[in-house]
Design an enzyme around this catalytic site. Structure first.
Site, short mmCIF file in Angstrom:
data_model
loop_
_atom_site.label_atom_id
_atom_site.label_comp_id
_atom_site.label_asym_id
_atom_site.label_seq_id
_atom_site.Cartn_x
_atom_site.Cartn_y
_atom_site.Cartn_z
N GLY A 211 45.00 37.58 -41.56
CA GLY A 211 43.59 37.98 -41.46
C GLY A 211 43.10 38.48 -42.79
O GLY A 211 43.71 38.21 -43.83
N ASN A 212 42.00 39.20 -42.79
CA ASN A 212 41.47 39.73 -44.04
C ASN A 212 40.79 41.08 -43.77
O ASN A 212 40.69 41.51 -42.62
CB ASN A 212 40.52 38.73 -44.71
CG ASN A 212 39.36 38.39 -43.81
OD1 ASN A 212 38.53 39.23 -43.51
ND2 ASN A 212 39.32 37.15 -43.33
N ALA A 213 40.32 41.69 -44.85
CA ALA A 213 39.86 43.09 -44.76
C ALA A 213 38.38 43.23 -44.38
O ALA A 213 37.84 44.33 -44.47
CB ALA A 213 40.11 43.77 -46.11
N ALA A 278 34.02 36.53 -42.71
CA ALA A 278 35.06 36.08 -43.63
C ALA A 278 36.12 35.37 -42.79
O ALA A 278 37.01 36.02 -42.23
CB ALA A 278 35.65 37.27 -44.36
#
Ligand code: CTP
Length: 411
Positions: A211-213, A278
């Site tokens: 995943g991402n932030a 995102a």
């Protein structure tokens, strides 16, 4: 530190205003609570005084030598009425001044926000609709109520939005009071806006993911700004933990594939589409149904494949040529690749109408309340270059929507 007047009218949702007050005070503001007489039936004066650390009055006669009915309104940076009942809205719309709160509403020169909460029938009654329209015409920000279970067995629009979301509206206006006038203009009335927010996750197994932030704050700010400006908003949220902005249609999804499906539905009859999410660009070639076990010290080799490009897909399947599609670009510029060049190349690659450029070097932007953006528009829209603009994500969201409105006007 700003001066806030928190007006509380007599509805059961007054108890939620305690949490709102706590958040405003925790952010360092001086908050004076002004309940109506009937609000005190729900939450007593001692609670407001203790939480705000300030005296509480409902009458213009209390503390008369300080002329509070004039001073409090004149000196406030924000007046926020939560909950605003049907009766309070009616009194405000007709300019009554029969208690301290309505006096303050007539003397305030700062942004004024009403957060209505009442039974659905009262919210939908033509008298209330008209009062809300009158207040908005005069420049007040009226937040739409949430839909859901009301006191008693009924459900529908009329719930006070989550205090965290109301505090976010307040903080956006305190940082940039001009946003009140933008909201009051209602220039997106009659338009449908689809927004994606957050970060998608590609599962390796039932417990692990790539995943991402992304926190979803920018997408939230866009949805909040669009609904305040009158749009019908669909928000597709990927793994966002924030309470939703009031008055929008929310769909929560997990993976990039889910995002593609949900955005394709949301975009179908939308006038403006903003891809602030995102998406995870890579996912495992195959997701394991069971938890992947360690085997000795050998580590783990993952075979990844690229996920769908949702934005490019939306551009490709667009059927309404007047639809404006806006993407975001998260870039980490280097000495060899400037932000502008990376942005221009991405804009051409994605084929969208405008691209909002963010420099995310060092992880800045993610989760933050503020950011700096530039916006590039496509050749079809004259290769425009806007910004850099910095400010809260609410301020920047309004800037992005201004551009969307401008591009629609050029068609
Ligand atoms: N985007 C998308 N689908 C993806 C990846 C990105 O729709 N699989 C969208 C994002 O929502 C954003 C825009 O494309 O609006 C650009 O995202 P960004 O992460 O900056 O770029 P990428 O397409 O991932 O390209 P790169 O990783 O090469 O910078």
């Amino acid at each position: 530190m700003s001066r806030i007047v928190l007006g509380v009218a007599g509805g059961i949702a007054a108890y939620k205003a305690c949490e709102l007050l706590r958040r405003l005070v925790a952010d360092g503001h001086e908050v004076t609570v002004v309940p109506t007489e009937s609000a005190l039936h729900f939450v007593g004066e001692a609670t407001w005084a203790a939480l705000s650390g300030r005296p509480v009055s409902t009458q213009v006669w209390d503390d008369a030598h300080r002329v509070p009915h004039v001073a409090l309104g004149q000196q406030a940076d924000l007046v926020l009425v939560a909950p605003a009942t049907a009766d309070l809205l009616a009194r405000a719309a007709t300019g009554r001044a029969d208690d301290l709160l309505t006096n303050i509403l007539l003397t305030a020169r700062c942004p004024v926000v009403f957060a209505p909460a009442m039974h659905t029938e009262m919210w939908l009654h033509p008298a209330t609709r008209q009062n809300v329209a009158t207040l908005r015409d005069r420049g007040a920000v009226v937040v739409d109520p949430d839909s859901g279970r009301l006191t008693g067995a009924d459900s529908g629009p009329g719930r006070l939005p989550d205090p965290e979301e109301l505090a976010a509206v307040a903080f956006g206006l305190l940082a940039d009071p001009d946003l009140a006038a933008r909201a009051a203009r209602r220039d997106l009335a009659g338009l449908r806006v689809a927004v994606s927010a957050g970060g998608t996750r590609e599962h390796l197994d039932p417990v692990r993911f790539l995943g991402n932030a992304s926190s979803g704050r920018m997408g939230w700010a866009l949805a909040r700004a669009a609904v305040l400006r009158g749009a019908e908003v669909r928000l597709v949220a990927a793994n966002v933990t924030l309470p939703p902005p009031a008055g929008i249609e929310l769909e929560r999804i997990g993976s990039t594939g889910d995002l593609a499906a949900a955005m394709s539905r949301a975009a179908k009859d939308s006038d403006i589409v903003v891809m602030a999410a995102a998406p995870a660009d890579f996912g495992p070639a195959a997701e394991s149904e069971t938890k992947i076990k360690k085997s000795g010290d050998s580590g783990l080799r993952l075979e990844l494949q690229q996920t769908t490009d949702v934005l490019a897909g939306l551009v490709e399947s667009r059927t309404d040529p007047a639809q404006v599609i806006i993407g975001f670009a998260a870039e980490t510029p280097t000495a060899d690749a400037a932000l502008e060049d990376l942005g221009a190349a991405k804009l051409a690659r994605k084929g969208c109408d405008a691209l909002v450029l963010n420099d995310v070097s060092g992880g800045k932007v993610f989760g933050s309340a503020t950011s700096e953006i530039r916006v590039f528009t496509s050749a079809r829209y004259g290769d425009g270059r806007y910004g850099p603009w910095s400010g809260t994500k609410d301020t920047l969201a309004h800037r992005v929507l201004d551009i969307a409105v401008e591009l629609r006007g050029r068609r």
